[in-house]
Enzyme design. Structure first.
Site, PDB file in Angstrom:
ATOM      1  N   THR A 174      23.738 -23.067 -13.967  1.00 33.34           N
ATOM      2  CA  THR A 174      23.209 -24.102 -13.083  1.00 33.34           C
ATOM      3  C   THR A 174      23.442 -23.680 -11.634  1.00 33.34           C
ATOM      4  OG1 THR A 174      23.572 -25.882 -14.675  1.00 33.34           O
ATOM      5  CG2 THR A 174      23.357 -26.524 -12.380  1.00 33.34           C
ATOM      6  N   PHE A 176      23.797 -24.803  -7.822  1.00 32.64           N
ATOM      7  CA  PHE A 176      24.217 -25.970  -7.047  1.00 32.64           C
ATOM      8  C   PHE A 176      24.004 -25.716  -5.555  1.00 32.64           C
ATOM      9  CE2 PHE A 176      26.486 -26.492 -10.976  1.00 32.64           C
ATOM     10  CZ  PHE A 176      26.603 -27.855 -11.161  1.00 32.64           C
TER      11      PHE A 176
END
Length: 273
Positions: A174, A176
């Site tokens: 992921t 960020f």
């Protein structure tokens, strides 16, 4: 420094914040239930910044966060990548055979489809947060419910990992963004990446022309995403990420875009993760 995140302590956002800013004694993490609350705290000055996911390698983009970046006076000042590992977590002593229901954030559930499909006996239900699902299981003393969350959530709330690594693919990352209020943000002098939103006239060839201007300025396009314009059916705002060798190239690209597009907003210039 106060930093807001979406989710509870032990969530991926929590881990990404510590990884990006360091486990500093002066770092205070403010957990929020929804992303809009996170961004509202940034805009109001209640926190110094926020860390929010923007894209997952299995699930794809977090559309709501693109919308918030465009609408609000905020700016991206940093980026990090987190290897995401999901685990089936329950109260101590609970066996997998006792689990009847599994809770987690919808994005996490979508990253664990194969595991969940292999266990049709589980009732699967969305929850507001990965770590929050474990917190709920422990706070309510549930013995037939498990959460899908990072191992840190088990440590944080005194739970146990029943099955580790239930995500669909081990290459699960992921991305960020560290976000600050626009009036408090400064571009990193060592920045080599930028995020930009732009809108073009609804005519044939206008998107191609806009992308050509980025290439001609020496910006390497690494991502493009589109989001609908509210109130204007079938018109879109385009979000692009691009790498550049010098600030001169980035500035030239923005000048060219502004000459061609009806709207351009720089979302941030920062060092690529």
């Amino acid at each position: 420094m106060k930093v807001a995140i979406q989710g509870e302590m032990g969530s991926n956002s929590h881990m990404a914040t510590v990884a990006m800013l360091g486990n500093l004694s002066g770092l205070e993490i403010i957990a929020c239930t929804v992303s809009a609350e996170v961004m509202a705290k940034v805009v109001s000055g209640a926190v110094d910044g926020a860390v929010l996911p923007i894209e997952n390698s299995l699930h794809g983009p977090v559309a709501e966060h693109y919308d918030l970046l465009l609408e609000l006076p905020v700016r991206i000042v940093g980026e990090s990548l987190l290897r995401v590992r999901h685990n089936l977590i329950a109260a101590p002593g609970v066996k997998v055979s006792e689990v009847r229901k599994v809770l987690s954030h919808p994005v996490a559930l979508s990253q664990c489809r194969r595991f969940l499909a292999a266990h049709p006996e589980f009732e699967v239900a969305p929850f507001y947060d990965t770590a929050g699902s474990v917190k709920h299981v422990m706070a309510d003393g549930l013995r037939d419910v498990a959460g899908i969350a990072p191992v840190l959530a088990a440590t944080e709330y005194g739970a146990e990992v029943l099955i580790a690594g239930v995500e669909d693919h081990e290459e699960n990352f992921t991305r960020f963004h560290l976000i600050r209020r626009e009036s408090d943000a400064a571009d990193d002098p060592a920045a080599d990446k930028m995020s930009v939103a732009f809108a073009i006239e609804h005519r044939p060839g206008t998107l191609v022309a806009a992308l050509e201007r980025l290439a001609e300025a020496g910006v390497d396009l690494t991502k493009i995403e589109s989001r609908p314009v509210p109130g204007s059916p079938w018109e879109y705002v385009f979000y692009v990420d691009g790498r550049f060798d010098s600030r001169k190239n980035a500035d030239a690209a923005l000048v060219a875009l502004r000459e061609h597009c009806r709207m351009v907003k720089v979302l941030g210039m920062y060092r690529a993760a």
